[in-house]
Design an enzyme around this catalytic site. Sequence first.
Site, PDB file in Angstrom:
ATOM      1  N   HIS A   1      -3.867  -4.537   0.301  1.00 27.71           N
ATOM      2  CA  HIS A   1      -3.384  -5.045   1.592  1.00 27.71           C
ATOM      3  C   HIS A   1      -3.454  -6.572   1.607  1.00 27.71           C
ATOM      4  CE1 HIS A   1      -3.026  -1.317   3.940  1.00 27.71           C
ATOM      5  NE2 HIS A   1      -3.980  -0.878   3.147  1.00 27.71           N
TER       6      HIS A   1
ATOM      7  N   GLU B   1      -2.356  -8.573   3.724  1.00 30.13           N
ATOM      8  CA  GLU B   1      -2.602  -9.069   5.088  1.00 30.13           C
ATOM      9  C   GLU B   1      -4.078  -9.023   5.448  1.00 30.13           C
ATOM     10  OE1 GLU B   1      -1.504  -6.157   4.266  1.00 30.13           O
ATOM     11  OE2 GLU B   1      -1.920  -4.613   5.762  1.00 30.13           O
TER      12      GLU B   1
ATOM     13  N   CYS C   1       0.832  -1.198   0.000  1.00 28.90           N
ATOM     14  CA  CYS C   1       0.000   0.000   0.000  1.00 28.90           C
ATOM     15  C   CYS C   1       0.872   1.256   0.000  1.00 28.90           C
ATOM     16  CB  CYS C   1      -0.992  -0.019   1.163  1.00 28.90           C
ATOM     17  SG  CYS C   1      -2.269   1.242   1.010  1.00 28.90           S
TER      18      CYS C   1
END
Lengths: 252, 210
Positions: free
Chosen positions: B192, B194, B87
Site C-alpha cells: 500500500h 498510500e 494491493c
Amino acid sequence: MIPVLLLRNGGLVKTTRFGAAAYVGDPLNAVRIFNNFRADELVLLDVDATREGRTIPLEVVRSLSEEARMPISFGGGIGTIEQIRSIIAAGAERVVLGSAALERPSFVAEAASTFGSSTIVVCMDVRREVFGRYRVTHLNGTKRTDHGPADFGKRMEECGAGELIVQSVDRDGTMSGYDLELVEAVSRSVTIPVVALGGAGSVDDMRKAHESSHASAVAAGSMFVFHGSRRGVLISYPDPRTLANPGRSGGD
Amino acid sequence: MSSSASHAITIVDCGTGNLHSLQRQLRNSHADTTVTKDPASVRSATKLVLPGVGHFGTAMERMRATGMVEAIREAVLERGVPVLGVCLGMQLMARKSAEGDCEGLGLVDAEVVRFSVKDSLRYKVPHVGWNRIRVRRQSRLFDGIAEDAEFYFVHSFHFAAVDEAIAVGDSRYDYEFTSAIEHGNIFGIQAHPEKSHDAGSKLLENFVGL
C-alpha cells in the site's frame, strides 16, 4: 511496534487492568506525532462503544485516517456488515472485532468473505483465572466466557479472521511485560498473525514476545504515552533499529 | 497534452475498498482525482488507479455486473491508458485468482495464488507489515526510491506464474514472490503506497508524473 490508542468522549485515555483511566491527549494530535515518528501502524479502539450500544464515530475514523500516513485499524462496537462498509469507506484499513466475534463467530465469516480476511482483525481480551486457566472475556473484561484463548483463536482463524490481537487484561497498563505464556499458546494454535498486547514496558519486553512467544507483531499503550516513573504524558516511539526485527517486517 | 490533463486520475471504486487515503496521497502529488463506479467515466479516463482492499471474487463480481470489466480492458489494452493497481487492485489485473476461484481482468499474464509458507510459526498468513521490494530492473515507478525502502503489506494472496517481462520487483516472505509489476502502460504494487510513508508518496508521485 504498534501503538494502541483508546478513545473515550473524543479524547484518548489509557487504562490500567481495564479500570482506572488517565487522559492522555487529543487523538488527531497523537496521529500527527506518530506520523513524525514513522510509526509502523496504529490501532484505535473506542472503549465505550459496545457498552453504549453504538459504533466508533465515523467522523473520528474519517479525520484520523485522513491525517495518518500509516495504516490504522479501528474498533469499537462493530457488529454489522454495513458498519464495516462505512468504516472502511471512511478510511480505515482494517476493522477490529471484539464482542461481535465472541457472540457471533458467523459474523466474522461473513465479514471475511465480504471484505477479505486481511481486513478483519479479532481482538480477544484474556484474563488469567485463579488456577492459572485463561479465559476470553468481553465488555471491557467484565464478562467471562468459557472460551480458552488458543481454541477461540483457532475458531476465529477457521472463520476467516486475518489477524488476532491477544490482549492480557491482567497486564494492561502495568508495564510489567507481556504474558508470554498466553501469547505463545495462541501463536502455536493458529497460522494467522498474532499481535501481543498488554504489559509492554520496554523494547526488551517486545523482543521477548517476538522471539520466544512467536508474536508476529507487538502492540502497546502505556509505553508509547507515558514517560518516567510518575507516568507523565509524553508520546514517544522507540527507534525501530532497537528491535532486532523492525516492527513486524516480514522480511529477513 | 496539457499538464492538468495528464494529472487527471480516475480511481475505480470496486465497492469494498478504502479510497480516502489513496485519494489524499494522490492529491498531495498534485493529481486531480475522480472516484467512479461508472464505466462511462473509465471510457474517457486518461489515467486509472485500481485500489486496494477486499475480496477478489466479490470485487470481480461487482465489476462484471456493471460493465466495468470491459471498460477497463478497453481503456488499458486498446487506448493504452496508464493504470496502477494497488494491493487487490494489482491482483485484479491478473488472468485469474484462487481467491473466489474466478477470472480477473486479464490485463497481464499472471495468476494469483495463496501464500504457501513452510514455516507457519514464523511466517503467518496474511503477510502483514513492512517489507522491502527488491527492484530488478530500470523502473519508472520506483525511480528515485531508495533500494532498502520498505513498504506496508497486508495480503494473503500474491502474483505467481508471472511473465519475466512484466515483473519489476519482488519481496521475500518465507520465499520470493512478485510484489511489483511494470509493463508498458501497466503498473502494479502489492503493498500500500498510500500507507508507506515517504517511499510510498514518491511512488505515487512517479505514477502521477508519467
